[in-house]
Scaffold this motif. Structure first.
Motif, PDB file in Angstrom:
ATOM      1  N   GLU A 183       2.349  33.973 -27.377  1.00 61.68           N
ATOM      2  CA  GLU A 183       1.944  35.338 -28.379  1.00 61.68           C
ATOM      3  C   GLU A 183       0.404  34.938 -28.110  1.00 61.68           C
ATOM      4  N   VAL A 184      -0.586  35.869 -27.362  1.00 61.89           N
ATOM      5  CA  VAL A 184      -2.301  36.013 -27.429  1.00 61.89           C
ATOM      6  C   VAL A 184      -2.881  35.862 -28.563  1.00 61.89           C
ATOM      7  N   ALA A 185      -3.843  34.870 -28.849  1.00 61.54           N
ATOM      8  CA  ALA A 185      -4.011  34.668 -29.901  1.00 61.54           C
ATOM      9  C   ALA A 185      -5.600  35.861 -30.144  1.00 61.54           C
ATOM     10  N   ASP A 186      -5.545  36.911 -31.438  1.00 62.77           N
ATOM     11  CA  ASP A 186      -6.920  37.536 -31.272  1.00 62.77           C
ATOM     12  C   ASP A 186      -8.107  36.393 -31.597  1.00 62.77           C
ATOM     13  N   LEU A 187      -8.026  35.390 -33.151  1.00 67.24           N
ATOM     14  CA  LEU A 187      -8.954  34.330 -33.174  1.00 67.24           C
ATOM     15  C   LEU A 187      -8.507  33.121 -32.999  1.00 67.24           C
ATOM     16  N   ILE A 188      -9.432  32.459 -32.619  1.00 64.51           N
ATOM     17  CA  ILE A 188      -8.874  30.415 -32.428  1.00 64.51           C
ATOM     18  C   ILE A 188     -10.210  29.793 -33.352  1.00 64.51           C
ATOM     19  N   PHE A 189      -9.793  29.202 -33.840  1.00 62.82           N
ATOM     20  CA  PHE A 189     -10.456  27.892 -34.491  1.00 62.82           C
ATOM     21  C   PHE A 189     -10.070  26.296 -33.481  1.00 62.82           C
ATOM     22  N   ILE A 190     -10.955  26.003 -32.823  1.00 63.75           N
ATOM     23  CA  ILE A 190     -11.182  25.045 -32.409  1.00 63.75           C
ATOM     24  C   ILE A 190     -11.987  23.848 -33.107  1.00 63.75           C
ATOM     25  N   ASN A 191     -11.834  22.766 -32.806  1.00 67.06           N
ATOM     26  CA  ASN A 191     -13.335  21.091 -33.206  1.00 67.06           C
ATOM     27  C   ASN A 191     -13.133  21.680 -34.757  1.00 67.06           C
ATOM     28  N   GLY A 192     -12.298  21.179 -35.131  1.00 67.34           N
ATOM     29  CA  GLY A 192     -12.495  21.344 -36.656  1.00 67.34           C
ATOM     30  C   GLY A 192     -11.910  20.016 -37.212  1.00 67.34           C
ATOM     31  N   ASN A 193     -12.112  19.930 -38.719  1.00 66.88           N
ATOM     32  CA  ASN A 193     -10.793  19.464 -39.639  1.00 66.88           C
ATOM     33  C   ASN A 193     -10.170  20.269 -40.323  1.00 66.88           C
ATOM     34  N   VAL A 194      -9.378  20.505 -39.996  1.00 69.13           N
ATOM     35  CA  VAL A 194      -8.531  21.703 -41.015  1.00 69.13           C
ATOM     36  C   VAL A 194      -7.619  20.602 -42.022  1.00 69.13           C
ATOM     37  N   ALA A 203      -7.180  22.736 -34.648  1.00 68.80           N
ATOM     38  CA  ALA A 203      -7.062  24.165 -34.506  1.00 68.80           C
ATOM     39  C   ALA A 203      -6.111  24.748 -35.311  1.00 68.80           C
ATOM     40  N   ILE A 204      -6.193  25.794 -35.041  1.00 66.69           N
ATOM     41  CA  ILE A 204      -5.549  27.230 -35.751  1.00 66.69           C
ATOM     42  C   ILE A 204      -5.512  27.700 -35.031  1.00 66.69           C
ATOM     43  N   ALA A 205      -4.218  28.358 -34.249  1.00 63.12           N
ATOM     44  CA  ALA A 205      -4.317  30.306 -33.970  1.00 63.12           C
ATOM     45  C   ALA A 205      -4.063  31.357 -34.254  1.00 63.12           C
ATOM     46  N   VAL A 206      -4.546  32.536 -34.275  1.00 63.49           N
ATOM     47  CA  VAL A 206      -4.410  33.791 -35.023  1.00 63.49           C
ATOM     48  C   VAL A 206      -4.212  35.113 -34.717  1.00 63.49           C
ATOM     49  N   ARG A 207      -2.861  35.686 -34.651  1.00 60.03           N
ATOM     50  CA  ARG A 207      -2.936  36.393 -33.620  1.00 60.03           C
ATOM     51  C   ARG A 207      -2.378  38.230 -35.209  1.00 60.03           C
ATOM     52  N   ASP A 208      -2.544  39.029 -35.176  1.00 56.71           N
ATOM     53  CA  ASP A 208      -2.471  39.914 -36.400  1.00 56.71           C
ATOM     54  C   ASP A 208      -2.272  40.284 -37.715  1.00 56.71           C
ATOM     55  N   GLY A 209      -3.436  38.479 -37.580  1.00 58.39           N
ATOM     56  CA  GLY A 209      -3.852  38.393 -39.411  1.00 58.39           C
ATOM     57  C   GLY A 209      -2.902  37.079 -39.690  1.00 58.39           C
ATOM     58  N   ARG A 210      -2.068  36.519 -38.934  1.00 59.41           N
ATOM     59  CA  ARG A 210      -0.769  35.618 -39.424  1.00 59.41           C
ATOM     60  C   ARG A 210      -1.618  34.106 -38.664  1.00 59.41           C
ATOM     61  N   VAL A 211      -1.117  33.117 -39.227  1.00 55.41           N
ATOM     62  CA  VAL A 211      -1.048  31.827 -38.181  1.00 55.41           C
ATOM     63  C   VAL A 211       0.249  31.658 -37.346  1.00 55.41           C
ATOM     64  N   ILE A 212      -0.633  31.602 -36.137  1.00 58.46           N
ATOM     65  CA  ILE A 212       0.561  31.612 -34.961  1.00 58.46           C
ATOM     66  C   ILE A 212       0.939  30.311 -34.487  1.00 58.46           C
ATOM     67  N   PHE A 213      -0.581  29.272 -34.881  1.00 54.32           N
ATOM     68  CA  PHE A 213      -0.511  28.006 -34.130  1.00 54.32           C
ATOM     69  C   PHE A 213      -1.157  26.895 -35.190  1.00 54.32           C
ATOM     70  N   THR A 214      -0.610  25.759 -35.400  1.00 54.45           N
ATOM     71  CA  THR A 214      -2.270  24.411 -35.845  1.00 54.45           C
ATOM     72  C   THR A 214      -1.599  23.790 -35.108  1.00 54.45           C
ATOM     73  N   GLY A 215      -2.407  23.100 -35.177  1.00 49.78           N
ATOM     74  CA  GLY A 215      -2.482  21.919 -33.778  1.00 49.78           C
ATOM     75  C   GLY A 215      -3.390  21.389 -33.320  1.00 49.78           C
ATOM     76  N   ASP A 216      -3.729  20.925 -31.786  1.00 50.06           N
ATOM     77  CA  ASP A 216      -4.593  20.233 -31.353  1.00 50.06           C
ATOM     78  C   ASP A 216      -5.880  21.517 -30.223  1.00 50.06           C
ATOM     79  N   SER A 217      -6.978  21.284 -29.862  1.00 51.26           N
ATOM     80  CA  SER A 217      -7.469  22.450 -29.440  1.00 51.26           C
ATOM     81  C   SER A 217      -7.199  22.557 -28.269  1.00 51.26           C
ATOM     82  N   GLU A 218      -6.512  22.009 -27.260  1.00 47.04           N
ATOM     83  CA  GLU A 218      -6.142  22.315 -26.698  1.00 47.04           C
ATOM     84  C   GLU A 218      -4.414  23.114 -26.678  1.00 47.04           C
ATOM     85  N   GLY A 219      -3.443  23.001 -27.544  1.00 45.95           N
ATOM     86  CA  GLY A 219      -2.752  23.712 -27.507  1.00 45.95           C
ATOM     87  C   GLY A 219      -2.954  25.119 -27.619  1.00 45.95           C
TER      88      GLY A 219
END
Length: 547
Positions: free
Chosen positions: A3-14, A26-42
């Protein structure tokens, strides 16, 4: 396929509030839902040409807060009225000046309405009276609601317009206060007596305008989901109208006001007749069940307590609205038709009626998996907690009260009873889910004050109420995220940041696990996102970039 993300947050303290992966970068978002939580590279591996990227620069990020018990449209309408809260008006003199100014602008016969006064914080340390208001506005009907929502004061003109005379008797479940020396009405209307005031109803457009103002505050406080605990016909229509017009920026979980009380019209029979069940709706508006009410407030000394209030006579034990015999059959009707029940109970006598009524329903219908609720649960006994656990009831705890009006609680309850007021440690020990709330507009809706008080048991004045019921920062955060989500069967989709959860995200000014506990109440929300859409921003985080 990746999945390609619409929105990505990186370099955070999540802070994910997900026990399996409690922290991320980091967090990746697509279509209003979270699709990934982990490191910025991922997360960046999911970036496409149109992906928006936010560099958090180390800032703390969390799931949006869930307010488990407020009155959104009521708060919105209050924002259209005179704001008599202590932060704005410190004395009766201040309030009367504002009323006088409003009367000069009002048209003939127009009501002057206000809210938020608190006698325990006024310089005069007393309730307002009709005679006070008569001086400020003798020719206009005036009604000012106390902060608790369980009392209001009106002037003589309002009594006249409402047909309330010296010979009018108090309604059942309410009280028309009279002066102890003269026996005359003071203008103070307690509990159900508030419904006797002939205040004109607000129009639909007023409600929409107020709700737009209210949700701005929700976003500022990081609140992304609210439980409306007094939903009536027009409230539901306002939410739907705003959703249809892409103007609703907060998830709403309505509880339908069940029976006529406190000037509000009940809809239990109508709701049951059309077959509405808990869970009906969509991600933005989802019906929860029905709401009942059994007593008043500790601040107003109308909660149905077991022993007299401090300094009161033997009859100073508050007002109990209904008996088990009256309320249990109505609750059972709702439960049998698939509508969960939430019932307001603050004092011991009210909580006993609530628990007993649920027990009676459970004799013929297994309600243990329905996640029914007792609202506030101010002074439960150990016996109540044991029985609540057996029924798997949720304690929708108004822990926020102890910060904002905790000083009046201590004054009215005394040092021993306060040790079991909103007992979050006991809730945890008994295994009872206890989402926190403010009961806005009863108290300020900022969740950080409730979190702070759950941890410190301190009031706004710095008074330590007790050292018995303190809980950890983690458990306090759960009260406004995981546990609140559990109360609506949404613990996997809101109040948590993990794959498939909703992208309801807030960026805050500090890490609640790292700051001194005294600084918890001072943490600020800098950005708020709902479904990945930004609805509030005050931070210095760089603008989103694409690609």
């Amino acid at each position: 396929m990746v999945e390609v993300a619409d929105l990505i947050f990186i370099n955070g303290n999540v802070i994910t509030m997900d026990e399996t992966v409690p922290r991320a970068e980091a967090i990746a978002v697509r279509d209003g839902r979270v699709i990934f939580t982990g490191d910025s590279e991922g997360a960046l591996a999911l970036k496409g040409d149109a992906t928006e990227v936010v560099d958090l620069e180390g800032k703390t990020t969390m799931p949006g807060f869930i307010e488990s018990h407020i009155h959104p449209t009521l708060y919105g309408l209050n924002l259209l009225e005179l704001d008599c809260r202590p932060a704005n008006m410190e004395s009766i003199t201040d309030i009367l000046e504002a009323v006088s100014e409003a009367s000069e602008k009002a048209e003939e016969g127009e009501w002057i309405q206000g809210w938020g006064w608190d006698d325990s914080k006024l310089l005069e340390r007393r309730n307002l009276t009709r005679w006070d208001l008569d001086k400020a506005a003798p020719d206009h009907p005036v009604i000012l609601k106390r902060t608790c929502g369980h009392m209001a004061v009106v002037n003589s003109k309002a009594l006249e317009v409402s047909g309330i005379t010296e010979s009018t008797e108090s309604p059942k479940g309410g009280h028309l206060e009279r002066d102890k020396e003269t026996g005359k009405l003071t203008g103070l209307l307690q509990e159900k007596a508030q419904g006797m005031a002939a205040v004109p109803e607000y129009g639909f457009d007023d409600m929409v305008e107020g709700m737009k103002l209210a949700q701005k505050d929700f976003a500022k406080w990081g609140i992304t989901t609210v439980h409306d605990m007094s939903n009536q016909k027009h409230d539901l229509q306002v939410y739907q109208y705003m959703l249809e017009n892409n103007e609703l920026n907060v998830r709403v979980r309505p509880w339908m006001w069940a029976i006529d009380q406190n000037g509000w019209t009940g809809s239990l029979d109508e709701v049951l007749k059309v077959g509405l069940r808990s869970g009906f709706g969509n991600d933005m508006i989802r019906i929860q069940g029905t709401k009942f009410m059994l007593d008043g407030s500790v601040g107003g000394r109308t909660a149905a307590v077991a022993e007299p209030y401090e300094g009161g006579d033997k009859d100073s034990t508050g007002i109990l609205y209904n008996t088990v015999e009256e309320i249990a059959p109505l609750m059972k009707k709702s439960l049998e038709d698939g509508l969960r029940v939430a019932i307001h109970g603050i004092g011991e006598r009210a909580i006993e009626v609530a628990v007993k009524s649920f027990e009676l329903a459970n004799e013929t219908l297994d309600i243990t998996k329905m996640r029914n609720r007792i609202e506030h649960v101010g002074l439960p006994t150990d016996d109540h907690l044991e029985r609540m656990k057996k029924l798997e009831l949720i304690a929708a705890s108004s822990i926020g009260f102890l910060y904002h009006i905790g000083d009046s609680y201590l004054k009215n309850l005394g040092p021993e009873r306060i040790k079991r007021a909103y007992p979050h440690k006991s809730f945890k020990e008994y295994g009872i889910k206890a989402p926190g709330n403010s009961d806005l507009p009863v108290t300020n809706g900022n969740p950080w004050t409730g979190i702070y008080t759950a941890v410190t048991r301190k009031t706004i004045s710095g008074q330590v109420l007790d050292e018995v019921q303190n809980i950890s920062v983690e458990d306090a955060l759960k009260a406004y995220t995981n546990d609140a989500a559990y109360s609506s069967f949404e613990e996997d989709s809101i109040g948590v940041l993990k794959p498939d959860a909703k992208a309801d995200i807030i960026v805050v000014s500090g890490d609640p696990f790292e700051v001194d506990v005294e600084e918890l109440k001072d943490i600020k929300v800098e950005q708020t996102f709902i479904n990945g859409k930004q609805v509030f921003s005050k931070s210095k985080i760089p603008e989103m970039t694409k690609g």
